[in-house]
Design a protein around this motif. Sequence first.
Motif, PDB file in Angstrom:
ATOM      1  N   PRO A 130      -8.681 -34.074   9.491  1.00 51.46           N
ATOM      2  CA  PRO A 130      -7.473 -33.260   9.497  1.00 51.46           C
ATOM      3  C   PRO A 130      -6.232 -34.119   9.275  1.00 51.46           C
ATOM      4  O   PRO A 130      -6.277 -35.342   9.400  1.00 51.46           O
ATOM      5  CB  PRO A 130      -7.480 -32.644  10.901  1.00 51.46           C
ATOM      6  N   GLY A 131      -5.138 -33.451   8.957  1.00 48.62           N
ATOM      7  CA  GLY A 131      -3.889 -34.174   8.740  1.00 48.62           C
ATOM      8  C   GLY A 131      -2.843 -33.265   8.136  1.00 48.62           C
ATOM      9  O   GLY A 131      -2.844 -32.052   8.367  1.00 48.62           O
ATOM     10  N   VAL A 132      -1.944 -33.847   7.357  1.00 51.71           N
ATOM     11  CA  VAL A 132      -0.883 -33.080   6.721  1.00 51.71           C
ATOM     12  C   VAL A 132      -0.856 -33.398   5.233  1.00 51.71           C
ATOM     13  O   VAL A 132      -1.233 -34.487   4.804  1.00 51.71           O
ATOM     14  CB  VAL A 132       0.502 -33.387   7.336  1.00 51.71           C
ATOM     15  N   LYS A 133      -0.388 -32.397   4.479  1.00 55.44           N
ATOM     16  CA  LYS A 133      -0.205 -32.543   3.037  1.00 55.44           C
ATOM     17  C   LYS A 133       1.283 -32.352   2.742  1.00 55.44           C
ATOM     18  O   LYS A 133       1.843 -31.298   3.031  1.00 55.44           O
ATOM     19  CB  LYS A 133      -1.040 -31.525   2.281  1.00 55.44           C
ATOM     20  N   LEU A 134       1.901 -33.360   2.153  1.00 59.49           N
ATOM     21  CA  LEU A 134       3.325 -33.315   1.835  1.00 59.49           C
ATOM     22  C   LEU A 134       3.497 -33.496   0.329  1.00 59.49           C
ATOM     23  O   LEU A 134       3.065 -34.500  -0.225  1.00 59.49           O
ATOM     24  CB  LEU A 134       4.078 -34.424   2.582  1.00 59.49           C
ATOM     25  N   VAL A 135       4.116 -32.512  -0.309  1.00 63.79           N
ATOM     26  CA  VAL A 135       4.382 -32.570  -1.746  1.00 63.79           C
ATOM     27  C   VAL A 135       5.877 -32.775  -1.951  1.00 63.79           C
ATOM     28  O   VAL A 135       6.689 -31.988  -1.452  1.00 63.79           O
ATOM     29  CB  VAL A 135       3.912 -31.289  -2.457  1.00 63.79           C
ATOM     30  N   VAL A 136       6.239 -33.819  -2.667  1.00 63.32           N
ATOM     31  CA  VAL A 136       7.640 -34.142  -2.947  1.00 63.32           C
ATOM     32  C   VAL A 136       7.826 -34.122  -4.458  1.00 63.32           C
ATOM     33  O   VAL A 136       7.067 -34.767  -5.186  1.00 63.32           O
ATOM     34  CB  VAL A 136       8.028 -35.522  -2.380  1.00 63.32           C
ATOM     35  N   ASN A 137       8.846 -33.395  -4.924  1.00 59.41           N
ATOM     36  CA  ASN A 137       9.055 -33.251  -6.357  1.00 59.41           C
ATOM     37  C   ASN A 137      10.532 -33.371  -6.685  1.00 59.41           C
ATOM     38  O   ASN A 137      11.397 -33.140  -5.837  1.00 59.41           O
ATOM     39  CB  ASN A 137       8.526 -31.892  -6.836  1.00 59.41           C
ATOM     40  N   ASP A 138      10.827 -33.724  -7.949  1.00 58.46           N
ATOM     41  CA  ASP A 138      12.209 -33.820  -8.399  1.00 58.46           C
ATOM     42  C   ASP A 138      12.899 -32.464  -8.318  1.00 58.46           C
ATOM     43  O   ASP A 138      12.255 -31.410  -8.319  1.00 58.46           O
ATOM     44  CB  ASP A 138      12.271 -34.314  -9.858  1.00 58.46           C
ATOM     45  N   PRO A 208       1.618 -46.714 -12.079  1.00 56.67           N
ATOM     46  CA  PRO A 208       2.656 -45.685 -12.196  1.00 56.67           C
ATOM     47  C   PRO A 208       2.153 -44.310 -11.757  1.00 56.67           C
ATOM     48  O   PRO A 208       1.018 -43.936 -12.045  1.00 56.67           O
ATOM     49  CB  PRO A 208       2.999 -45.704 -13.694  1.00 56.67           C
ATOM     50  N   LEU A 209       3.017 -43.581 -11.068  1.00 53.35           N
ATOM     51  CA  LEU A 209       2.721 -42.229 -10.641  1.00 53.35           C
ATOM     52  C   LEU A 209       3.721 -41.277 -11.275  1.00 53.35           C
ATOM     53  O   LEU A 209       4.828 -41.669 -11.631  1.00 53.35           O
ATOM     54  CB  LEU A 209       2.789 -42.107  -9.113  1.00 53.35           C
ATOM     55  N   VAL A 210       3.326 -40.037 -11.425  1.00 50.14           N
ATOM     56  CA  VAL A 210       4.213 -39.028 -12.003  1.00 50.14           C
ATOM     57  C   VAL A 210       4.379 -37.900 -10.981  1.00 50.14           C
ATOM     58  O   VAL A 210       3.465 -37.596 -10.214  1.00 50.14           O
ATOM     59  CB  VAL A 210       3.650 -38.475 -13.324  1.00 50.14           C
ATOM     60  N   PRO A 211       5.568 -37.283 -10.952  1.00 51.05           N
ATOM     61  CA  PRO A 211       5.775 -36.174 -10.022  1.00 51.05           C
ATOM     62  C   PRO A 211       4.997 -34.942 -10.462  1.00 51.05           C
ATOM     63  O   PRO A 211       4.691 -34.811 -11.652  1.00 51.05           O
ATOM     64  CB  PRO A 211       7.293 -35.941 -10.097  1.00 51.05           C
ATOM     65  N   PRO A 212       4.683 -34.050  -9.538  1.00 50.32           N
ATOM     66  CA  PRO A 212       5.010 -34.111  -8.106  1.00 50.32           C
ATOM     67  C   PRO A 212       4.151 -35.138  -7.373  1.00 50.32           C
ATOM     68  O   PRO A 212       3.006 -35.397  -7.770  1.00 50.32           O
ATOM     69  CB  PRO A 212       4.701 -32.692  -7.624  1.00 50.32           C
ATOM     70  N   TYR A 213       4.708 -35.697  -6.297  1.00 55.07           N
ATOM     71  CA  TYR A 213       4.019 -36.714  -5.517  1.00 55.07           C
ATOM     72  C   TYR A 213       3.353 -36.039  -4.320  1.00 55.07           C
ATOM     73  O   TYR A 213       4.026 -35.516  -3.433  1.00 55.07           O
ATOM     74  CB  TYR A 213       4.999 -37.789  -5.059  1.00 55.07           C
ATOM     75  N   THR A 214       2.019 -36.065  -4.315  1.00 56.17           N
ATOM     76  CA  THR A 214       1.251 -35.440  -3.243  1.00 56.17           C
ATOM     77  C   THR A 214       0.830 -36.511  -2.244  1.00 56.17           C
ATOM     78  O   THR A 214       0.050 -37.404  -2.577  1.00 56.17           O
ATOM     79  CB  THR A 214       0.017 -34.715  -3.800  1.00 56.17           C
TER      80      THR A 214
END
Length: 278
Positions: A130-138, A208-214
Amino acid sequence: MSLITNVMDHSLDDGYAEAAARKKADGLAGLPRTLRAKLGLAAGLVLAALVVTVGAAQARVAAPVVAKEREELIDRIEGETSAADKLEESVDELRVDVDARQREALSKSGDGDRSDVVGVLSGAVAVDGPGVKLVVNDAEDVGTDGDGQPRGTSGFSDTGRVRDRDMQRTVNGLWESGAEAISINGQRLTALSAIRAAGDAILVDNRPLVPPYTVLAVGDGERLSSRFQDSADGLYLHALQENYGIRTALSVADDLELPAAPSVIIRTAQPITEKGTS
């Protein structure tokens, strides 16, 4: 009589004869100026046409060579890519073998549970729970805030785009809130992971990563979520959302799967010997 004889013998004045000889020697110099200009232009056009013709002929001759070199380069790239894939597969197999041998050795010494904990905390093994999912986007309208002022006026980044320092604070806030393992877009983080920027791109361990950042964080989901939102880093992320339109979504998950880190650097601490002691 001598004057008449001289006129008969020299019907053309000597000066005219000399001028005519000089013009004949000069060749084109005796032609009209407009005619000379036309001849010069014609000669230039002929020379340009010759250069273009020679260049086209050389390009036609070199075309098969260039095509062959291009095919050879493509073959080399495909070959090296295939070799790199095989090496990566070999590394994964060796990592699995090393983990198995490590668990076997620690189980014989009665320290298997400690090995599992260390493997999880170091990122050396895959985890689930278990845990949390955080999505951060521009922000949808990347560039300025509602008043047309850049983010830089408040000490943040200069646009509505997510920056490396935003992700650094997000990850640090999750660690401090009790996360046991974290990944960003499938990239597992370790104690030595680096989050940096290259232009507008965010790099995690030079990838390199691309948004959205999960962001996936394994831990006590409800407690982890509430503690992160109340932390300074959680409030920072909320300020980015309220003031600059950066989109975030935090949810509690019952079952998350995080892969192992692609490479784990093992370092051994050495005791410090004080000077003057034997």
